[in-house]
Design a protein around this motif. Structure first.
Motif: not given
Length: 487
Positions: A130-136
């Motif tokens: 449902q959202n942009e991937p959380v990464k970085g």
């Protein structure tokens, strides 16, 4: 402020609900002080899950998941909790979490699975879908996902994970009530869900099991206050719940960003491998493949055929082992095209809906379905001994297109399946584009093997082999059969 009580869902339609999430801020510790009270923890080799008293968003601690470099990118460590429900109305809600990441190579998310009064999983939402991937690397930020709780929902399984190398901190998980709103859904939302439901009505193999009158009434109520197609995602999730309750465990929605990635390159991290086993057995492992891009699929198939050619031309192969145990699905056509020399030419299976049946097959040009070649091979290879024994290894992770690839071997002379039952996603999905750029992958047909035996649910191997810790009993059993002079 630490939250330990799930907010009552009052307001949208007079819903009365009671549930309790325990230890939402991870401040309460178990006796060993490493893990939080009330949460089930799953670590993997190379990862650590623990309470962090130094870095937190609020309260006295957070939950930290750290994973070392070198761990397989698709592996993840996780935590979860089961939450009982008592609902009297269908309503919508929001689950939120505060996340912080540092050099995270994969992604992090929270997820929620909904179980009904028949102890059946009918709903699943994932923050990543449902959202942009959380990464970085990211500082603390609140992330939310929406879901609809049907009146039949009896429990939730709520959890989170961190995938790939790096670190993720979780804090302040909350279940927030939906606000009352009498404003009808916008025209954009109404048109969007109308398109979704028209696709389902016309193409789902489960459409006759759906109560469309009740569904339309619920959607009208649940849609109040929604204005954008992004808001409408909760309604598409609601439709998935209805399909799940009808028996469909395979259909899914693919967000716009994921659809763009899927159309441009292989989204699967694992690559196919090959090796020569003892006693001159050729081994090919084919993992999941995630793309609809023509050139990417062709390259994937050509690579596998290259492995087969190298093994076969440089050795006197006594038999083959095709390992599909890590294959969780994706696009079946490049998988089958790559394995074509071992599978052999001809019709390999059928997509079946009602009285209609569409074959898929392998020819001297490549792999196809219906009336056209889907994946064309540059220089198709032919085995020196096309009648060699073939052992196909499957297991619980073998799913969807991995199962279609498995079906392609069933009925072939001198071929047997070894291992454990497959995942059970044997319906065939068709992708339908939606107005916002996302896709609905809908279970639109069943599958049958080359002898027209239909498969509904899990595939049971010819030789069931129970796993033994520390050794690959499936592979050893398959090797023994390949070398046996008997069929």
């Amino acid at each position: 402020m630490k939250k330990t009580l799930l907010t009552s869902l009052l307001g949208l339609i007079g819903l009365t609900a009671f549930a309790q999430i325990k230890n939402t801020s991870f401040d309460e510790k178990k006796e060993n002080a490493k893990w939080p009270e009330s949460w089930a923890i799953k670590e993997i080799p190379g990862s650590t899950v623990q309470i962090d008293d130094n870095i937190k968003f609020s309260g006295s601690s957070s939950l930290k998941i750290s994973t070392n470099e070198g761990v397989e990118p698709s592996k993840f460590a996780s935590f979860s909790q089961t939450i009982p429900l008592n609902l009297d109305k269908t309503s919508r809600a929001t689950i939120s979490v505060y996340l912080k990441t540092e050099n995270l190579m994969g992604s992090a998310a929270i997820w929620c699975q909904v179980w009904d009064d028949k102890n059946k999983s009918v709903g699943f939402v994932n923050l990543g879908s449902q959202n942009e991937p959380v990464k970085g690397t990211n500082d603390w930020k609140k992330y939310s996902m929406t879901l609809i709780l049907d009146r039949t929902a009896k429990r939730l399984v709520l959890g989170g994970y961190s995938m790939g190398a790096g670190s993720t901190w979780f804090d302040d998980i909350a279940f927030e009530s939906a606000q009352a709103n009498s404003k009808p859904a916008s025209k954009e939302v109404k048109n969007y869900i109308a398109v979704v439901n028209a696709i389902i009505k016309d193409n789902s193999i489960y459409t006759d099991s759906l109560n469309w009158g009740a569904i339309n009434a619920d959607i009208e109520e649940l849609g109040k206050g929604l204005e954008t197609t992004a808001d409408a995602q909760m309604l598409t999730n609601f439709m998935l719940q209805k399909l799940r309750a009808a028996g469909d465990n395979h259909s899914f929605f693919q967000p716009k960003v994921a659809a763009q990635q899927y159309a441009s390159g292989n989204t699967s991290q694992q690559k196919p491998t090959f090796k020569l086993l003892d006693n001159h057995i050729g081994y090919i492992m084919v993992p999941s493949y995630g793309s609809t891009d023509t050139e990417t699929g062709k390259a994937f198939a050509n690579e596998i055929q290259g492995f087969i050619k190298k093994l076969d031309t440089e050795n006197t192969i006594k038999g083959w082992i095709v390992d599909l145990r890590p294959n969780t699905g994706g696009n079946m056509h490049p998988m089958i095209a790559g394995l074509g020399p071992i599978i052999g030419r001809g019709t390999l299976g059928y997509f079946v809906k009602g009285k209609s049946k569409t074959p898929w097959y392998y020819t001297k040009e490549g792999e196809g379905a219906g009336k056209g070649i889907t994946v064309k091979i540059d220089q198709p290879y032919e085995l020196k001994n096309p009648n060699s024994k073939v052992a196909v290894l499957i297991g619980p992770r073998t799913s969807s297109s991995g199962e279609m690839t498995t079906v392609s071997f069933i009925g072939k002379k001198n071929a047997k399946l070894f291992g454990e039952q497959s995942g059970g996603y044997t319906t065939a999905n068709t992708g339908y584009p939606l107005p916002d750029g996302s896709f609905l992958y809908l279970a639109s047909s069943y599958v049958a093997d080359r002898n027209m035996k239909k498969y509904i649910g899990k595939i049971t191997p010819d030789v069931v082999v129970k796993p033994v810790a520390g050794e690959d009993t499936v592979l050893k059993t398959a090797e023994t059969w390949v070398l046996d002079s008997n069929p």
